[in-house]
Design a protein around this motif. Structure first.
Motif, PDB file in Angstrom:
ATOM      1  N   PHE A 211       0.826  -1.207   0.000  1.00 51.32           N
ATOM      2  CA  PHE A 211       0.000   0.000   0.000  1.00 51.32           C
ATOM      3  C   PHE A 211       0.860   1.257   0.000  1.00 51.32           C
ATOM      4  CE2 PHE A 211      -1.826   3.364   2.649  1.00 51.32           C
ATOM      5  CZ  PHE A 211      -2.954   3.696   1.919  1.00 51.32           C
ATOM      6  N   LEU A 212       1.921   1.264   0.846  1.00 51.24           N
ATOM      7  CA  LEU A 212       2.797   2.439   0.914  1.00 51.24           C
ATOM      8  C   LEU A 212       3.544   2.647  -0.396  1.00 51.24           C
ATOM      9  CD1 LEU A 212       4.222   2.100   4.526  1.00 51.24           C
ATOM     10  CD2 LEU A 212       2.540   3.745   3.707  1.00 51.24           C
ATOM     11  N   GLN A 213       4.011   1.566  -1.040  1.00 49.15           N
ATOM     12  CA  GLN A 213       4.698   1.708  -2.328  1.00 49.15           C
ATOM     13  C   GLN A 213       3.769   2.279  -3.388  1.00 49.15           C
ATOM     14  OE1 GLN A 213       6.335  -2.116  -3.278  1.00 49.15           O
ATOM     15  NE2 GLN A 213       8.047  -1.934  -1.835  1.00 49.15           N
ATOM     16  N   GLN A 214       2.544   1.772  -3.433  1.00 48.65           N
ATOM     17  CA  GLN A 214       1.582   2.274  -4.413  1.00 48.65           C
ATOM     18  C   GLN A 214       1.237   3.735  -4.137  1.00 48.65           C
ATOM     19  OE1 GLN A 214      -2.003  -0.022  -4.523  1.00 48.65           O
ATOM     20  NE2 GLN A 214      -2.868   1.057  -6.283  1.00 48.65           N
ATOM     21  N   THR A 215       1.100   4.076  -2.875  1.00 48.07           N
ATOM     22  CA  THR A 215       0.785   5.468  -2.521  1.00 48.07           C
ATOM     23  C   THR A 215       1.928   6.404  -2.888  1.00 48.07           C
ATOM     24  OG1 THR A 215      -0.579   4.679  -0.692  1.00 48.07           O
ATOM     25  CG2 THR A 215       0.117   6.972  -0.622  1.00 48.07           C
ATOM     26  N   SER A 216       3.212   5.968  -2.644  1.00 43.07           N
ATOM     27  CA  SER A 216       4.353   6.816  -2.974  1.00 43.07           C
ATOM     28  C   SER A 216       4.514   7.003  -4.471  1.00 43.07           C
ATOM     29  CB  SER A 216       5.625   6.209  -2.376  1.00 43.07           C
ATOM     30  OG  SER A 216       5.886   4.939  -2.969  1.00 43.07           O
ATOM     31  N   ARG A 217       4.160   5.946  -5.264  1.00 45.34           N
ATOM     32  CA  ARG A 217       4.270   6.094  -6.723  1.00 45.34           C
ATOM     33  C   ARG A 217       3.165   6.986  -7.286  1.00 45.34           C
ATOM     34  NH1 ARG A 217       5.674   0.449  -6.536  1.00 45.34           N
ATOM     35  NH2 ARG A 217       3.493  -0.079  -6.932  1.00 45.34           N
ATOM     36  N   GLN A 218       1.952   6.793  -6.807  1.00 46.27           N
ATOM     37  CA  GLN A 218       0.818   7.564  -7.335  1.00 46.27           C
ATOM     38  C   GLN A 218       0.622   8.894  -6.620  1.00 46.27           C
ATOM     39  OE1 GLN A 218      -2.554   4.950  -7.021  1.00 46.27           O
ATOM     40  NE2 GLN A 218      -1.754   3.465  -8.521  1.00 46.27           N
ATOM     41  N   ASN A 220      -1.021   9.475  -4.022  1.00 41.82           N
ATOM     42  CA  ASN A 220      -2.431   9.570  -3.626  1.00 41.82           C
ATOM     43  C   ASN A 220      -2.491   9.554  -2.103  1.00 41.82           C
ATOM     44  OD1 ASN A 220      -5.206   9.545  -3.505  1.00 41.82           O
ATOM     45  ND2 ASN A 220      -5.404   7.366  -3.996  1.00 41.82           N
ATOM     46  N   TYR A 221      -2.302  10.740  -1.514  1.00 47.00           N
ATOM     47  CA  TYR A 221      -2.246  10.830  -0.059  1.00 47.00           C
ATOM     48  C   TYR A 221      -3.626  10.811   0.592  1.00 47.00           C
ATOM     49  CZ  TYR A 221       2.489  12.192  -1.237  1.00 47.00           C
ATOM     50  OH  TYR A 221       3.765  12.200  -1.744  1.00 47.00           O
ATOM     51  N   SER A 222      -4.675  10.727  -0.199  1.00 50.34           N
ATOM     52  CA  SER A 222      -6.019  10.632   0.373  1.00 50.34           C
ATOM     53  C   SER A 222      -6.404   9.195   0.705  1.00 50.34           C
ATOM     54  CB  SER A 222      -7.039  11.221  -0.614  1.00 50.34           C
ATOM     55  OG  SER A 222      -7.019  10.486  -1.846  1.00 50.34           O
ATOM     56  N   ALA A 223      -5.608   8.203   0.246  1.00 48.58           N
ATOM     57  CA  ALA A 223      -5.891   6.796   0.548  1.00 48.58           C
ATOM     58  C   ALA A 223      -5.567   6.502   2.003  1.00 48.58           C
ATOM     59  CB  ALA A 223      -5.081   5.888  -0.380  1.00 48.58           C
ATOM     60  N   ARG A 224      -6.215   5.417   2.530  1.00 51.58           N
ATOM     61  CA  ARG A 224      -6.004   5.026   3.914  1.00 51.58           C
ATOM     62  C   ARG A 224      -5.776   3.512   3.981  1.00 51.58           C
ATOM     63  NH1 ARG A 224      -5.409   9.543   3.793  1.00 51.58           N
ATOM     64  NH2 ARG A 224      -6.398  11.228   5.002  1.00 51.58           N
ATOM     65  N   VAL A 225      -4.884   3.127   4.907  1.00 52.38           N
ATOM     66  CA  VAL A 225      -4.556   1.722   5.067  1.00 52.38           C
ATOM     67  C   VAL A 225      -5.566   1.064   6.001  1.00 52.38           C
ATOM     68  CG1 VAL A 225      -3.026   2.094   7.028  1.00 52.38           C
ATOM     69  CG2 VAL A 225      -2.688   0.099   5.586  1.00 52.38           C
ATOM     70  N   VAL A 226      -5.868  -0.242   5.745  1.00 51.03           N
ATOM     71  CA  VAL A 226      -6.827  -0.998   6.561  1.00 51.03           C
ATOM     72  C   VAL A 226      -6.107  -1.536   7.788  1.00 51.03           C
ATOM     73  CG1 VAL A 226      -8.448  -2.933   6.560  1.00 51.03           C
ATOM     74  CG2 VAL A 226      -8.087  -1.607   4.469  1.00 51.03           C
ATOM     75  N   GLY A 227      -6.806  -1.552   8.939  1.00 49.89           N
ATOM     76  CA  GLY A 227      -6.204  -2.024  10.177  1.00 49.89           C
ATOM     77  C   GLY A 227      -6.020  -3.531  10.207  1.00 49.89           C
ATOM     78  N   ILE A 240       0.224   5.367  10.219  1.00 46.47           N
ATOM     79  CA  ILE A 240       0.395   5.631   8.779  1.00 46.47           C
ATOM     80  C   ILE A 240      -0.751   6.515   8.272  1.00 46.47           C
ATOM     81  CG2 ILE A 240       0.398   4.536   6.516  1.00 46.47           C
ATOM     82  CD1 ILE A 240       1.846   2.177   7.767  1.00 46.47           C
ATOM     83  N   ASN A 241      -1.975   6.219   8.722  1.00 50.45           N
ATOM     84  CA  ASN A 241      -3.111   7.034   8.278  1.00 50.45           C
ATOM     85  C   ASN A 241      -2.979   8.476   8.753  1.00 50.45           C
ATOM     86  OD1 ASN A 241      -4.324   4.873   6.961  1.00 50.45           O
ATOM     87  ND2 ASN A 241      -5.436   4.213   8.797  1.00 50.45           N
ATOM     88  N   VAL A 242      -2.496   8.667   9.989  1.00 47.90           N
ATOM     89  CA  VAL A 242      -2.279  10.033  10.489  1.00 47.90           C
ATOM     90  C   VAL A 242      -1.215  10.738   9.658  1.00 47.90           C
ATOM     91  CG1 VAL A 242      -1.455  11.372  12.453  1.00 47.90           C
ATOM     92  CG2 VAL A 242      -3.039   9.479  12.826  1.00 47.90           C
ATOM     93  N   MET A 243      -0.127  10.007   9.326  1.00 46.79           N
ATOM     94  CA  MET A 243       0.938  10.601   8.517  1.00 46.79           C
ATOM     95  C   MET A 243       0.415  10.980   7.128  1.00 46.79           C
ATOM     96  SD  MET A 243       4.541   8.899   7.356  1.00 46.79           S
ATOM     97  CE  MET A 243       3.672   7.711   6.345  1.00 46.79           C
ATOM     98  N   LEU A 244      -0.415  10.112   6.524  1.00 43.55           N
ATOM     99  CA  LEU A 244      -0.974  10.420   5.203  1.00 43.55           C
ATOM    100  C   LEU A 244      -1.886  11.644   5.275  1.00 43.55           C
ATOM    101  CD1 LEU A 244      -1.801   6.814   3.930  1.00 43.55           C
ATOM    102  CD2 LEU A 244       0.035   8.308   3.138  1.00 43.55           C
ATOM    103  N   GLU A 249      -2.514  17.440   3.977  1.00 40.48           N
ATOM    104  CA  GLU A 249      -2.632  18.852   4.335  1.00 40.48           C
ATOM    105  C   GLU A 249      -1.410  19.649   3.885  1.00 40.48           C
ATOM    106  OE1 GLU A 249      -3.224  18.964   8.515  1.00 40.48           O
ATOM    107  OE2 GLU A 249      -5.419  18.758   8.375  1.00 40.48           O
ATOM    108  N   TYR A 250      -0.222  19.034   4.069  1.00 42.50           N
ATOM    109  CA  TYR A 250       1.010  19.734   3.683  1.00 42.50           C
ATOM    110  C   TYR A 250       1.052  19.978   2.178  1.00 42.50           C
ATOM    111  CZ  TYR A 250       5.959  20.513   2.770  1.00 42.50           C
ATOM    112  OH  TYR A 250       7.150  21.027   2.327  1.00 42.50           O
ATOM    113  N   MET A 251       0.662  18.987   1.388  1.00 46.90           N
ATOM    114  CA  MET A 251       0.678  19.155  -0.065  1.00 46.90           C
ATOM    115  C   MET A 251      -0.290  20.236  -0.506  1.00 46.90           C
ATOM    116  SD  MET A 251       3.021  17.206  -1.140  1.00 46.90           S
ATOM    117  CE  MET A 251       2.697  17.431  -2.882  1.00 46.90           C
TER     118      MET A 251
END
Length: 551
Positions: A211-218, A220-227, A240-244, A249-251
């Motif tokens: 999930f993190l690799q796909q998020t870093s390539r795309q 897409n910081y609006s995605a969230r990881v499942v618990g 991870i969800n808090v960091m995303l 917000e930073y972007m």
């Protein structure tokens, strides 16, 4: 981001850790169990040997007392029912020649079928008493026991038994195989259980990593990881969800800031262009000013050289005037004496004594004229050579000592009224080919610096000039004096232009700067300074030469 992915995974670490711990534990337990079991087998074998040897000893005592050897042998043959008995011997200690000596003598024997009568040597009887010993090859075990009379307790003889160890080793081999099979089975079960357990841990971690690799390539910081059901992994997923969320917000803020910067840059471009144009104009003026400054500096240096040459001309002219004046006076006296002699000769009143006095005076006047004209010629020649060398940049071949002497001769008008000593240490046959003009100017400036600055308030100073070859194509000039030295604040800037201790007293501050330029640029060499206050100075000049030779 690392340049190279690591070869370690949670799955590998978990499996290797679990299997290592299980393998180490099984190895320790198996080795301990195997050691205990083999030790039990060994004790069992020894116990059998003790029991059997004691039984045979008790049975054979009655036969030894009654000397029934045949009955004893028949009794021993009952041992055929015990498969691991190989040999059995009964010894008695009767010695007819020496009744008091206990010498074992064979009384009866039993040998298993297919086995010869071996073992039980007389020397080993006492060594094997009560202590079973396995042979070096491990094929059999030996033991001896004493036979006593049950009623009197008298020692009658010995019993020797040789037992096979095949059953013992068979038991040991079976135990080893059983333990190995058990270990392999337990390792297989442990591996299966560890593999199943690690899937519950590595699969959620791998899912998060993908999930993190796909998020870093795309991006897409609006995605969230499942618990996850695992507490630690669920905490990691929340982090991870808090960091995303914060990165999202930073972007957004970054995009807003870039938009503001874009607008600000568009307004600043005109200001930058105006400042750039003004800076170019200022740089152009600065370059022109710097060129004028360099030109003025070169002109000042050239004027310094010409001023030095002009001072030398004045000194040489004054020095040449004295020998020429003496020569003119002597020649005038010679003409007067010659007119008197001619008058006496024409009037025929010339006397021999007058002629003799005329010849002596003529000889003395001609010597005076010759010496002074020769002195003037030397001064003019040395000055001519020095002046030519200073005004030309061409290389020529010369004798180093002769060049230094010519320089000292040209400076003689300035130095003759002083009591300073100048010592020259150089091979008189050393000849080199290089530019003589820079060397002239360098030595003149150094000598005049010593006279004006170094020997100030000194009546008598010493200057040493040493020249030598340091290699086939390098000449070293060492100039030193015993003057007052150079102050530390001046020493650091001694080769800079306009540095002088005689500011306002006629010092230009260009002498040592001219020396440095002549050494480094004209001669392509190097110059180093060593000086301490009140301990004089030493300049070491090294520069390349060609066609260096001595004879």
């Amino acid at each position: 981001m690392t340049d190279k992915a690591s070869g370690l995974t949670i799955r590998n670490i978990f499996l290797w850790t679990v299997m290592s711990v299980v393998s180490m534990g099984l190895a320790v337990v198996t080795c301990l169990s195997l050691y205990i079991q083999i030790d039990n087998y060994r004790h069992e074998l020894n116990s059998k040997a003790y029991t059997l040897s004691d039984l045979v000893a008790r049975t054979s005592s009655q036969y030894i007392i009654s000397s029934q050897d045949e009955a004893a042998e028949k009794s021993l043959y009952h041992l055929a029912a015990v498969p691991y008995v190989l040999n059995a011997h009964i010894y008695h200690k009767n010695n007819r020649r020496q009744p008091n000596v206990e010498t074992p003598r064979i009384f009866a024997s039993y040998n298993k079928e297919g086995h010869l009568m071996t073992g039980g040597k007389e020397a080993q009887i006492n060594e094997l008493l009560g202590s079973p010993v396995i042979s070096d090859t491990g094929d059999y075990l030996e033991i001896t026991a004493k036979a006593f009379d049950d009623e009197t307790g008298i020692h009658l003889g010995w019993v020797y038994l040789k037992l096979s160890t095949d059953e013992f080793y068979s038991q040991v081999q079976s135990a080893i195989v059983t333990h190995l099979v058990t270990i392999l089975l337990l390792l297989a079960i442990s591996f299966y259980i560890a593999y199943k357990k690690q899937l519950g841990i590595s699969t959620p971690v791998q899912t998060m990593a993908d999930f993190l690799q796909q998020t870093s390539r795309q991006r897409n910081y609006s995605a969230r990881v499942v618990g996850s059901r695992i507490q630690e992994l669920d905490t990691l997923a929340n982090a991870i969800n808090v960091m995303l969320f914060r990165m999202q917000e930073y972007m957004e803020k970054q995009q807003q800031a870039e938009e503001r910067h874009r607008k600000l840059n568009s307004s600043l471009e005109e200001m930058v262009n105006e400042r750039t144009t003004a800076l170019k104009d200022a740089n152009r003026e600065l370059i022109q000013t710097l060129e004028k400054l360099h030109q003025f500096q070169r002109q000042i240096v050239q004027n310094e050289k010409m001023a030095s040459l002009g001072d030398m001309v004045a000194g040489v002219a004054h020095e040449v005037n004295t020998p020429i004046g003496l020569g003119v006076t002597a020649s005038t006296m010679m003409l007067d004496r010659l007119a008197v002699i001619q008058k006496d000769f024409e009037s025929k009143t010339l006397k021999a004594s007058a002629m003799k006095r005329f010849i002596e005076e003529s000889n003395e006047n001609l010597n005076i004229i010759y010496r002074n004209l020769n002195r003037a010629a030397e001064l003019i020649s040395s000055f001519k050579q020095v002046a030519v060398d200073q005004s030309t940049e061409n290389s020529r071949s010369f004798c180093v000592e002769q060049l230094v002497n010519e320089i000292l001769l040209s400076l003689q008008p300035r130095l003759k009224k002083l009591k300073h000593n100048i010592n020259v240490d150089c091979d008189p046959t050393l000849n080199v080919e290089t530019k003589a003009g820079p060397i002239n100017q360098i030595l003149i400036n150094l000598i005049m610096n010593s006279v004006i600055h170094g020997f100030e308030f000194m009546d008598k100073g010493t200057i040493n000039i040493r020249a030598e070859l340091v290699s086939d194509n390098k000449l070293k000039l060492v100039y030193s004096d015993n003057g007052k030295g150079i102050p530390s604040e001046i020493r650091k800037r001694i080769f800079d232009p306009f540095v002088t201790t005689k500011r306002g007293q006629g010092g230009s501050g260009l002498g040592m700067h001219l020396v440095y330029n002549l050494v480094t640029q004209a001669l392509l060499g190097s110059i180093t300074l060593t000086s301490e206050e009140d301990n004089g100075v030493e300049f070491v000049i090294i520069f390349p030469v060609s066609n260096a030779k001595t004879s």
